[in-house]
Design an enzyme around this catalytic site. Structure first.
Site, PDB file in Angstrom:
ATOM      1  N   VAL A  15       0.833  -1.211   0.000  1.00  0.00           N
ATOM      2  CA  VAL A  15       0.000   0.000   0.000  1.00  0.00           C
ATOM      3  C   VAL A  15       0.869   1.264   0.000  1.00  0.00           C
ATOM      4  O   VAL A  15       0.577   2.228  -0.712  1.00  0.00           O
ATOM      5  CB  VAL A  15      -0.979  -0.016   1.196  1.00  0.00           C
ATOM      6  CG1 VAL A  15      -1.893   1.200   1.141  1.00  0.00           C
ATOM      7  CG2 VAL A  15      -1.799  -1.296   1.197  1.00  0.00           C
ATOM      8  N   GLU A 121      -9.842   5.193   7.272  1.00  0.00           N
ATOM      9  CA  GLU A 121     -10.821   4.548   6.381  1.00  0.00           C
ATOM     10  C   GLU A 121     -10.252   3.283   5.749  1.00  0.00           C
ATOM     11  O   GLU A 121     -10.964   2.298   5.541  1.00  0.00           O
ATOM     12  CB  GLU A 121     -11.237   5.546   5.292  1.00  0.00           C
ATOM     13  CG  GLU A 121     -12.395   5.109   4.440  1.00  0.00           C
ATOM     14  CD  GLU A 121     -13.692   4.981   5.245  1.00  0.00           C
ATOM     15  OE1 GLU A 121     -14.068   3.824   5.503  1.00  0.00           O
ATOM     16  OE2 GLU A 121     -14.306   5.993   5.601  1.00  0.00           O
ATOM     17  N   ILE A 128     -14.058   0.767   0.350  1.00  0.00           N
ATOM     18  CA  ILE A 128     -15.459   1.126   0.686  1.00  0.00           C
ATOM     19  C   ILE A 128     -15.458   2.199   1.778  1.00  0.00           C
ATOM     20  O   ILE A 128     -14.874   1.993   2.838  1.00  0.00           O
ATOM     21  CB  ILE A 128     -16.252  -0.105   1.194  1.00  0.00           C
ATOM     22  CG1 ILE A 128     -16.259  -1.226   0.161  1.00  0.00           C
ATOM     23  CG2 ILE A 128     -17.675   0.293   1.566  1.00  0.00           C
ATOM     24  CD1 ILE A 128     -16.984  -2.496   0.628  1.00  0.00           C
ATOM     25  N   GLY A 179      -1.097  -9.546  -3.329  1.00  0.00           N
ATOM     26  CA  GLY A 179      -0.964  -8.469  -2.344  1.00  0.00           C
ATOM     27  C   GLY A 179      -2.221  -8.255  -1.507  1.00  0.00           C
ATOM     28  O   GLY A 179      -2.413  -7.195  -0.927  1.00  0.00           O
ATOM     29  N   GLU A 182      -2.348 -10.620   4.546  1.00  0.00           N
ATOM     30  CA  GLU A 182      -1.436 -10.028   5.540  1.00  0.00           C
ATOM     31  C   GLU A 182      -0.078 -10.707   5.415  1.00  0.00           C
ATOM     32  O   GLU A 182       0.014 -11.828   4.895  1.00  0.00           O
ATOM     33  CB  GLU A 182      -1.980 -10.270   6.953  1.00  0.00           C
ATOM     34  CG  GLU A 182      -3.358  -9.678   7.202  1.00  0.00           C
ATOM     35  CD  GLU A 182      -3.367  -8.167   7.094  1.00  0.00           C
ATOM     36  OE1 GLU A 182      -2.670  -7.509   7.865  1.00  0.00           O
ATOM     37  OE2 GLU A 182      -4.060  -7.649   6.202  1.00  0.00           O
ATOM     38  N   LYS A 197     -11.343  -5.731  12.395  1.00  0.00           N
ATOM     39  CA  LYS A 197     -12.159  -4.740  11.673  1.00  0.00           C
ATOM     40  C   LYS A 197     -13.532  -4.602  12.330  1.00  0.00           C
ATOM     41  O   LYS A 197     -14.083  -3.500  12.440  1.00  0.00           O
ATOM     42  CB  LYS A 197     -12.291  -5.145  10.202  1.00  0.00           C
ATOM     43  CG  LYS A 197     -10.972  -5.018   9.432  1.00  0.00           C
ATOM     44  CD  LYS A 197     -11.037  -5.711   8.083  1.00  0.00           C
ATOM     45  CE  LYS A 197      -9.757  -5.506   7.271  1.00  0.00           C
ATOM     46  NZ  LYS A 197      -9.641  -6.407   6.128  1.00  0.00           N
ATOM     47  N   GLY A 295      -5.815  -4.993  -1.649  1.00  0.00           N
ATOM     48  CA  GLY A 295      -5.030  -4.737  -2.850  1.00  0.00           C
ATOM     49  C   GLY A 295      -4.458  -3.333  -2.834  1.00  0.00           C
ATOM     50  O   GLY A 295      -4.960  -2.442  -2.146  1.00  0.00           O
TER      51      GLY A 295
HETATM   52  N1  HSE Z   1      -5.492  -8.822   4.383  1.00  0.00           N
HETATM   53  C1  HSE Z   1      -6.552  -7.870   4.309  1.00  0.00           C
HETATM   54  C2  HSE Z   1      -7.704  -8.485   3.553  1.00  0.00           C
HETATM   55  C3  HSE Z   1      -6.079  -6.624   3.642  1.00  0.00           C
HETATM   56  O1  HSE Z   1      -7.491  -9.504   2.889  1.00  0.00           O
HETATM   57  O2  HSE Z   1      -8.816  -7.979   3.618  1.00  0.00           O
HETATM   58  C4  HSE Z   1      -7.050  -5.488   3.680  1.00  0.00           C
HETATM   59  O3  HSE Z   1      -7.346  -5.108   4.995  1.00  0.00           O
END
Ligand code: HSE
Length: 399
Positions: A15, A121, A128, A179, A182, A197, A295
């Site tokens: 990122v 965000e 999103i 990508g 994690e 999350k 991504g």
């Molecule tokens: N590893 C996380 C996923 C990355 O696959 O959603 C984005 O937060």
């Protein structure tokens, strides 16, 4: 804030490099990366070498840097950096869901104390705009439920297994190469990233402070081919879903678990690295937000949106925490589940309020029954190898 924004970027991974490239190619944003802090100076990188430093203090103590963009995956290091940045009165943008989920009350206090903003965000559902939506649009509306696919990697793996007939390991490797995963993909496949999350979403949806460790999470590693066969026979798909819904005036139930979803349901249309979030509110009824959840560029998009919001002094107000009506978590809720197991001895049958169906066959065994969330939280057997747990209900409006 100055017309031109100077940014200190921490981390140059998937990122971080994306944000760097996009800022370089979008001069209209008038935001420049002044310095980039990295851990390994010897790695070859596609940016001028004088931009890089291994000393994060060069960024934190530079008066000419207005915004710190933190994009590393070590949550403990990220916490220290973000805390110091806020104390230096810098605005901060972060995508570190684990760090935020575990430190949110303190990070909110620091924002108030130092009169600065921390935006994140990109930490939830990639591109999103879910947090800003919950913060702004649903200010006065009464939210009843949020449920969604919040991890792109697991959704990618489940889609690839179902549609391309890939094996779990092959699909995971692909998610890593693209990508999405994690650095430690166990965080994705065991549902830990999703529960981090969810903890953040609980704060912005219901004003609830809950550490991820307080919430039940079950990932996708134990889902077997016989579970997939059961799903397809019944017209379901298996998705990893994060849930939080009101069960009474003041109580909210929340957990992450694989779920059988009817093929006509919106969440079933969410494929690969896409995420989808269903919101249910008293006035608006149901809303569905959909977009790429992982991504380089989808996540960069959310980071850029936060950087741009800082220009007009945007801050989260955490309004749900200030409202008169307070919500708390409850685990006193009966879930209808499908449990498959390699060996019946693995399951503590007395944990179930009722068992409605039991099947024993050459390809595996399963039961369908009702179990209280509180009992599931205490049941260590649900994390055993060979035990798959999948919720049976239509996703969407809470119960
Ligand atoms: N590893 C996380 C996923 C990355 O696959 O959603 C984005 O937060």
């Amino acid at each position: 804030m100055n017309k031109k924004l100077n940014i200190g970027l921490i981390g140059f991974g998937v990122v971080g490099e994306g944000v760097y490239q996009v800022l370089l190619n979008t001069p209209s944003l008038q935001a420049t990366i002044k310095k980039i802090a990295i851990k390994h100076p010897d790695k070859k990188r596609q940016a001028p070498s004088d931009l890089f430093t291994t000393d994060v203090n060069e960024l934190l103590y530079d008066d000419d840097i207005h915004v710190i963009v933190e994009l590393i995956d070590d949550a403990d290091v990220a916490y220290k950096i973000v805390k110091m940045a806020l104390q230096q009165k810098k605005q901060v943008v972060s995508a570190n869901k684990k760090m935020i989920a575990y430190h949110l009350p303190e990070l909110i206090a620091l924002q108030q104390e130092y009169d600065v903003s921390l935006l994140y965000e990109a930490a939830v559902c990639g591109s999103i705009p879910i947090i800003r939506n919950l913060e702004e649009y649903f200010d006065t509306d009464l939210l009843n439920a949020i449920s969604g696919i919040v991890n792109g990697s697991t959704n990618f793996i489940l889609t690839q297994i179902k549609e391309k007939d890939l094996r779990f390991e092959e699909a995971l490797t692909l998610a890593q190469q693209l990508g999405f995963a994690e650095s430690n993909p166990a965080l994705d496949v065991e549902g830990i990233d999703a529960v981090n999350k969810l903890s953040i979403l609980l704060k912005h949806t219901f004003g609830i402070d809950a550490l991820p460790t307080e919430l039940l999470h079950k990932g996708i590693t134990q889902i077997s081919s016989s579970d997939a066969q059961y799903a397809s026979e019944k017209g379901y798909e298996i998705k990893l879903v994060a849930n939080a819904f009101r069960i009474s005036e003041h109580e909210v139930v929340s957990y992450v678990m694989p779920q059988f979803i009817k093929s006509r349901h919106q969440l079933c249309q969410v494929k690969n690295e896409y995420n989808g979030v269903l919101l249910s509110s008293t006035l608006a009824d149901e809303q569905f937000l959909y977009g790429k959840g992982a991504g380089r560029y989808p996540t960069s998009s959310a980071v850029l949106s936060d950087i741009s919001a800082l220009r007009y002094g945007y801050r989260y107000e955490y309004k749900k925490s200030k409202q008169e009506k307070k919500y708390s978590l409850s685990n006193d809720f009966l879930l209808s589940v499908y449990v498959s197991y390699a060996d019946g001895a693995l399951i503590r049958m007395t944990d179930f309020e009722c068992v409605r169906e039991k099947y024993t066959g050459a390809n595996g065994h399963y039961l369908i029954g009702d179990i209280r969330l509180a009992d599931l939280l205490n049941a260590s057997w649900i994390h055993d190898t060979g035990v798959s747990l999948i919720e049976l209900r239509d996703a969407g409006n809470g119960k």
